[in-house]
Motif scaffolding. Structure first.
Motif, PDB file in Angstrom:
ATOM      1  N   HIS A   1       0.723  -1.029  -0.050  1.00 54.43           N
ATOM      2  CA  HIS A   1       0.423   0.094   0.047  1.00 54.43           C
ATOM      3  C   HIS A   1       0.846   1.216   0.239  1.00 54.43           C
ATOM      4  N   ARG A   2       1.792   0.835   0.390  1.00 56.13           N
ATOM      5  CA  ARG A   2       3.016   2.567   1.183  1.00 56.13           C
ATOM      6  C   ARG A   2       4.281   1.845   0.448  1.00 56.13           C
ATOM      7  N   LEU A   3       4.979   2.898  -0.400  1.00 49.45           N
ATOM      8  CA  LEU A   3       6.417   2.583  -1.049  1.00 49.45           C
ATOM      9  C   LEU A   3       7.179   3.622   0.127  1.00 49.45           C
ATOM     10  N   THR A   4       8.234   3.141   0.574  1.00 49.17           N
ATOM     11  CA  THR A   4       8.748   3.521   1.728  1.00 49.17           C
ATOM     12  C   THR A   4      10.554   3.502   1.088  1.00 49.17           C
TER      13      THR A   4
ATOM     14  N   SER B   1       0.897   1.748  -8.757  1.00 45.52           N
ATOM     15  CA  SER B   1       0.115  -0.006  -8.347  1.00 45.52           C
ATOM     16  C   SER B   1       0.265   0.815  -6.437  1.00 45.52           C
ATOM     17  N   CYS B   2       1.103   1.174  -5.790  1.00 45.81           N
ATOM     18  CA  CYS B   2       1.117   1.765  -4.463  1.00 45.81           C
ATOM     19  C   CYS B   2       0.401   3.282  -4.729  1.00 45.81           C
ATOM     20  N   PRO B   3      -0.840   3.460  -3.674  1.00 48.22           N
ATOM     21  CA  PRO B   3      -0.970   4.327  -3.503  1.00 48.22           C
ATOM     22  C   PRO B   3      -0.753   5.801  -2.572  1.00 48.22           C
ATOM     23  N   GLU B   4       0.085   5.026  -1.471  1.00 45.14           N
ATOM     24  CA  GLU B   4       1.136   5.935  -0.705  1.00 45.14           C
ATOM     25  C   GLU B   4       2.550   5.569  -1.523  1.00 45.14           C
TER      26      GLU B   4
END
Length: 234
Positions: free
Chosen positions: A17-20, A51-54
């Motif tokens: 969901h989140r790309l860090t 693809s990653c919303p955040e």
């Protein structure tokens, strides 16, 4: 549509969901050890971005710098742009002339800043994002405006000059007919009495070029690669 499957670790990152920032370290080490160098790498970057919303702020910098560097330095003609590059940019990052995200717009602007030559059509596309924000309330630039007023603000002036700085010299801003047409449409979309003073100065400095810029025509050729395919993440 060609199907493109992501390899590890990109496939794992794409499912998050989140790309860090830690994900970017993994991608640099395993997926892009030498940076973005091929059209397949571009597909992976676009797949991850969609693809990653955040996403962390580090992703924005990585996305812009890596893709801009690839477009300018690792596609033909190296260090510059031509009309084929512009057609590819429009196909990949716009929908019916609209740059949909602020990140993709920043990428286009950075590509223009890095390139030794920018075709008129790309500057016109970038300028038209201001018109779209003013008159239709759509596009990536609208998402960055501090106000929704239908008048030119200092932020808008800075945006326009970022695009036109490379064709501004000695107080004259030399533009092509296509760029001039967009500037006129921007003017028509505003409330003249409320526009920033600098906008009037810009329009007064604009002059139509009376010479033809060199065309860098060629067949599409991304170094040793096929044209980028559309993304389908498995």
């Amino acid at each position: 549509m060609s199907e493109f499957r992501l390899a590890f670790p990109a496939c794992v990152v794409a499912g998050k969901h989140r790309l860090t920032a830690e994900d970017i370290v993994l991608l640099r080490k395993h997926t892009f050890p030498e940076g973005i160098r091929t059209s397949d790498h571009v597909v992976v970057m676009l797949a991850l971005n969609s693809s990653c919303p955040e996403k962390c702020s580090e992703w924005n910098t990585f996305f812009v710098e890596q893709l801009a560097g690839f477009i300018v330095d690792y596609t033909y003609p190296q260090g510059s742009l031509d009309e084929i590059n512009v057609a590819w940019i429009m196909r990949m990052f716009t929908t019916d002339g609209v740059v949909n995200s602020a990140l993709e717009l920043e990428l286009i602007l950075h590509v223009m800043e890095l390139s030794a030559y920018v075709p008129d059509e790309l500057r016109a596309l970038a300028l038209d994002q201001l018109r779209l924000a003013l008159s239709e309330d759509i596009g990536g630039y609208r998402l960055t405006r501090a106000t929704d007023r239908r008048s030119i603000t200092r932020q808008d002036v800075d945006y326009v000059m970022r695009i036109l700085r490379s064709v501004s010299e000695g107080g004259i801003i030399g533009v092509s007919p296509v760029e001039y047409g967009v500037l006129q449409r921007i003017e028509a979309a505003t409330q003249p009495g409320a526009n920033h003073q600098r906008w009037g100065e810009i329009m007064a400095a604009v002059e139509l070029r009376d010479f033809a810029e060199p065309r860098r025509s060629r067949w599409l050729r991304i170094i040793d690669e096929e044209p980028v395919v559309e993304v389908a993440v498995a």
